[in-house]
Design an enzyme around this catalytic site. Structure first.
Site, PDB file in Angstrom:
ATOM      1  N   HIS A   1     -27.219  45.798   4.512  1.00 37.91           N
ATOM      2  CA  HIS A   1     -27.599  45.127   3.261  1.00 37.91           C
ATOM      3  C   HIS A   1     -26.411  44.904   2.325  1.00 37.91           C
ATOM      4  O   HIS A   1     -26.526  44.147   1.355  1.00 37.91           O
ATOM      5  CB  HIS A   1     -28.639  45.940   2.485  1.00 37.91           C
ATOM      6  CG  HIS A   1     -29.964  46.056   3.179  1.00 37.91           C
ATOM      7  ND1 HIS A   1     -30.662  44.965   3.633  1.00 37.91           N
ATOM      8  CD2 HIS A   1     -30.719  47.143   3.502  1.00 37.91           C
ATOM      9  CE1 HIS A   1     -31.791  45.381   4.205  1.00 37.91           C
ATOM     10  NE2 HIS A   1     -31.851  46.687   4.144  1.00 37.91           N
TER      11      HIS A   1
ATOM     12  N   ASP B   1     -33.070  46.191  13.050  1.00 40.37           N
ATOM     13  CA  ASP B   1     -33.612  46.976  11.940  1.00 40.37           C
ATOM     14  C   ASP B   1     -34.810  46.215  11.353  1.00 40.37           C
ATOM     15  O   ASP B   1     -34.848  44.983  11.389  1.00 40.37           O
ATOM     16  CB  ASP B   1     -32.526  47.149  10.869  1.00 40.37           C
ATOM     17  CG  ASP B   1     -32.924  48.100   9.754  1.00 40.37           C
ATOM     18  OD1 ASP B   1     -32.495  49.266   9.785  1.00 40.37           O
ATOM     19  OD2 ASP B   1     -33.662  47.672   8.838  1.00 40.37           O
TER      20      ASP B   1
HETATM   21 ZN    ZN Z   1     -34.033  49.099   7.487  1.00 36.92          ZN
END
Ligand code: ZN
Length: 309
Positions: free
Chosen positions: A125, A162
């Site tokens: 992220h 993910d």
């Molecule tokens: Zn994650």
């Protein structure tokens, strides 16, 4: 040759505070898996600290400096609503990125067949100038640029399964036709990016969002119909995997229904693709996974596919 493991004791010391899902116990659970009979003989290496210059390949220099200056002398420092630094975080955030660079070196040097980086905090992220979602530096993107800037590779692919979209990696790869990013992730879910219409400058970004409660069938279809053909067409010289295990059915942060065999299958498919495309060169990096049973099951399945390759 076998699978090499890159990890470090300091990943246990990165303290995110009470009640935080991205907690030290996660890396301890991964180490327990690595201590099982079937994996205990895998060669293990201490993850080195990434150099500031390596971080600056993908992050704004001012951001790198600001993060390193934000590491507190005591207590906690918050980089965003849920991304936290403690006095012991400096080593962990540098070594999480350094692990991927060292693993890339091992695989390119031929000292390991493939490699797994057991690191925390996660990285996918983290954007060029912003910490997000437990991630400080984008470990997998730093590793990809290490392969290009220090090892002479041109085309590097990252596949991210993910449960959350790897917005940071996508942002860093968007403008470069020689970098490829493909992701399966739950949608809608944090961080809200990752629609199929986000394709990068040269169709080098491939997103396969999955609706809540998707499981084995939807995941494998997305991989077989969209991601694996696009990866094949891209012709990478190295494949990196953002290996998060929070799409596991038990995970409390999301609502997908993957099982251990799904993680084994996906890893095996990517290893087989690497065998065809780039001499089997695969480096994988731990991202999320917040249920300790699901994390252990996913990691074990992932390692089985890597070690049996
Ligand atoms: Zn994650």
């Amino acid at each position: 040759m076998t699978t090499a493991i890159f990890t470090h004791q300091d990943f246990l010391a990165h303290d995110t505070g009470p009640g935080h899902p991205e907690r030290p116990e996660r890396i301890a659970v991964v180490w327990e898996v690595l201590d099982r009979d079937e994996f205990r003989d895998l060669p293990r290496f201490e993850a080195p600290e990434a150099e500031v210059e390596q971080l600056r390949w993908v992050h704004d220099p001012a951001y790198v400096d600001a993060v390193l200056n934000a590491v507190p002398d005591s207590g906690h420092a918050r980089l965003d609503a849920d991304t936290v630094l403690s006095p012991t975080s400096r080593s962990a955030i540098l070594r999480a990125a350094g692990a991927v660079c060292a693993a890339v070196d091992a695989v390119l040097d031929g000292t390991a067949k493939n490699a797994f980086c057991a690191v925390r905090p996660c990285g996918h992220h983290a954007e060029p100038a912003r910490a997000m979602g437990f991630c400080v530096f984008n470990n997998v993107a730093v590793g990809a640029e290490h392969a290009r800037k220090r090892r002479g590779l041109t085309r590097v692919a990252v596949v991210d399964y993910d449960v959350h979209h790897g917005n940071g990696t996508q942002a860093m790869f968007w403008d470069d036709a020689d970098l490829f990013f493909a992701s399966t992730h739950q949608s809608p879910l944090y961080p809200g990016t990752g629609s199929m219409s986000e394709t990068g400058v040269a169709d080098n970004i491939v997103n396969a969002p999955l609706p809540p409660h998707s499981g084995t069938v939807e995941f494998r279809q997305a991989m077989e119909r969209r991601i694996l053909p696009a990866l094949e067409e891209f012709q990478p010289e190295l494949i990196l995997i953002s290996a998060g295990f929070d799409a596991h059915a038990r995970d409390p942060l999301a609502s997908l229904n993957f099982t251990g065999p799904d993680f084994e299958w996906a890893t095996r498919k990517l290893v087989e693709a690497a065998d065809r495309l780039c001499g089997g060169r695969v480096v994988t990096v731990l991202e999320g996974g917040y249920d300790m049973v699901g994390l252990a099951e996913g990691c074990a399945a992932h390692l089985q596919a890597l070690t049996r390759a």
